[in-house]
Design a protein around this motif. Structure first.
Motif, mmCIF file in Angstrom:
data_model
loop_
_atom_site.group_PDB
_atom_site.id
_atom_site.type_symbol
_atom_site.label_atom_id
_atom_site.label_comp_id
_atom_site.label_asym_id
_atom_site.label_seq_id
_atom_site.Cartn_x
_atom_site.Cartn_y
_atom_site.Cartn_z
ATOM 1 N N HIS A 1 0.816 -1.218 0.000
ATOM 2 C CA HIS A 1 0.000 0.000 0.000
ATOM 3 C C HIS A 1 0.852 1.272 0.000
ATOM 4 O O HIS A 1 0.688 2.139 0.862
ATOM 5 C CB HIS A 1 -0.942 0.026 1.212
ATOM 6 N N PRO A 2 1.743 1.378 -0.965
ATOM 7 C CA PRO A 2 2.638 2.547 -0.972
ATOM 8 C C PRO A 2 1.885 3.830 -1.319
ATOM 9 O O PRO A 2 0.850 3.786 -1.998
ATOM 10 C CB PRO A 2 3.645 2.203 -2.073
ATOM 11 N N GLU A 3 2.439 4.935 -0.832
ATOM 12 C CA GLU A 3 1.896 6.256 -1.210
ATOM 13 C C GLU A 3 2.588 6.764 -2.452
ATOM 14 O O GLU A 3 2.150 7.723 -3.076
ATOM 15 C CB GLU A 3 2.170 7.267 -0.092
ATOM 16 N N LEU A 4 3.727 6.156 -2.742
ATOM 17 C CA LEU A 4 4.585 6.636 -3.820
ATOM 18 C C LEU A 4 5.252 5.429 -4.457
ATOM 19 O O LEU A 4 5.688 4.519 -3.750
ATOM 20 C CB LEU A 4 5.653 7.559 -3.196
ATOM 21 N N MET A 5 5.286 5.409 -5.782
ATOM 22 C CA MET A 5 5.965 4.316 -6.485
ATOM 23 C C MET A 5 7.122 4.880 -7.309
ATOM 24 O O MET A 5 6.960 5.846 -8.050
ATOM 25 C CB MET A 5 4.983 3.596 -7.422
ATOM 26 N N LEU A 6 8.283 4.249 -7.155
ATOM 27 C CA LEU A 6 9.463 4.622 -7.921
ATOM 28 C C LEU A 6 9.764 3.508 -8.918
ATOM 29 O O LEU A 6 9.799 2.336 -8.542
ATOM 30 C CB LEU A 6 10.668 4.790 -6.980
ATOM 31 N N PHE A 7 9.964 3.865 -10.165
ATOM 32 C CA PHE A 7 10.285 2.884 -11.206
ATOM 33 C C PHE A 7 11.623 3.262 -11.825
ATOM 34 O O PHE A 7 11.775 4.382 -12.314
ATOM 35 C CB PHE A 7 9.221 2.906 -12.311
ATOM 36 N N ASP A 8 12.571 2.340 -11.807
ATOM 37 C CA ASP A 8 13.878 2.620 -12.413
ATOM 38 C C ASP A 8 14.051 1.796 -13.679
ATOM 39 O O ASP A 8 14.413 0.628 -13.618
ATOM 40 C CB ASP A 8 15.010 2.331 -11.414
ATOM 41 N N GLU A 9 13.773 2.405 -14.804
ATOM 42 C CA GLU A 9 13.847 1.745 -16.118
ATOM 43 C C GLU A 9 13.185 0.371 -16.098
ATOM 44 O O GLU A 9 13.813 -0.641 -16.426
ATOM 45 C CB GLU A 9 15.311 1.634 -16.569
#
Ligand code: ADP
Ligand code: MG
Length: 253
Positions: free
Chosen positions: A167-175
């Motif tokens: 249940h993240p508030e923020l998603m980080l995607f690295d390539e």
């Protein structure tokens, strides 16, 4: 309103090499920011600073108004304890170029692992939710397969479901699609597009200009540790102001 991510003059060095030379940017809640730039420009390092896998050396970095990695006690700034750091990190999902699934666990077990271990939630409820998440990424029928039995694109979608299970508030995607065969990229981008549409706040490092044009609220072009230019995709991608941005876009388009 507090920005979900706010970077002010963020600096980071590895030994004598300054990799981030004063990054300024903001991501509002519910927005998608696409981060573009040549290899070595500091994109991954910046993402890693956001969830404190790297410690910033200067400037100020906040997530949802909280300093990353530090807390102010009166006039003093102290580093977060290990427990506080993992609590801060648990609110951020991260998806890497390599899928990083546990090879000995099924898709379902990969998804339930963190909520069971970190959040200590009840298994039946977590399993039910994991099935929903796998359905959401188009893998309802793959729950019992191990990563080796899945394509790269399917593994990456399990990785996204696994991040969402916290249940993240923020998603980080690295390539997230860079290691995939071209025919598998679309399904992963579709899942990310749906996530954006559902209002997830996302920072996406990508070379997929079409995706950035369609999904991003803001595009940031980085080179050599600085933000060269940022703005709405329409401006940065269609009418770049800087020669370095133009040179980069002409290579990836
Ligand atoms: P990008 O993701 O834009 O390709 P990175 O953030 O991975 O760029 O890397 C930026 C620069 O920092 C590169 O020159 C890289 O070699 C260097 N770098 C990254 N991580 C480390 C590290 N842990 N130690 C030393 N140098 C690093
Ligand atoms: Mg990188």
């Amino acid at each position: 309103m507090t920005a979900m991510v706010r970077a002010e003059r963020v600096r980071k060095s590895f030994g004598p090499v300054e990799v981030l030379k004063g990054i300024d940017l903001e991501v509002e809640r519910g927005q998608v920011l696409c981060l573009l730039g040549p290899s070595g420009s500091g994109k991954s390092t910046f993402l890693r600073c956001i969830n404190h896998l790297e410690r910033v050396d200067g400037g100020r970095l906040t997530v949802d108004g909280e300093l990353v990695g530090y807390r102010r006690d009166g006039h003093r700034l102290r580093e977060l304890t290990v427990r506080e750091t993992s609590a801060q990190r648990a609110r951020i999902g991260m998806v890497f170029q390599r899928f990083n699934l546990f090879p000995h666990l099924t898709a379902l077990e990969n998804v339930v692992e963190a909520p069971l271990r970190v959040h200590r939630r009840r298994r039946p409820e977590v399993v039910a939710e994991a099935h929903e998440l796998l359905a959401r990424v188009g893998l309802a029928d793959k729950a019992d397969l191990h990563p080796a039995a899945l394509s790269g694109g399917q593994q990456q979608r399990v990785a996204i479901a696994r991040a969402l299970a916290m249940h993240p508030e923020l998603m980080l995607f690295d390539e997230p699609t860079s290691a995939l065969d071209p025919e598998l990229v679309g399904d992963v981008l579709d899942v990310m597009r749906d996530l954006a549409r559902d209002g997830m706040t996302m920072v996406v490092v990508t070379h997929e200009i079409g995706f950035a044009r369609e999904v991003a609220d803001r595009v940031v072009f980085m080179d050599d540790g600085v933000v060269v230019e940022q703005g709405p995709p329409d401006e940065v991608l269609t009418r770049p102001q800087h020669e370095r941005t133009r040179a980069f876009l002409s290579k990836v388009l």
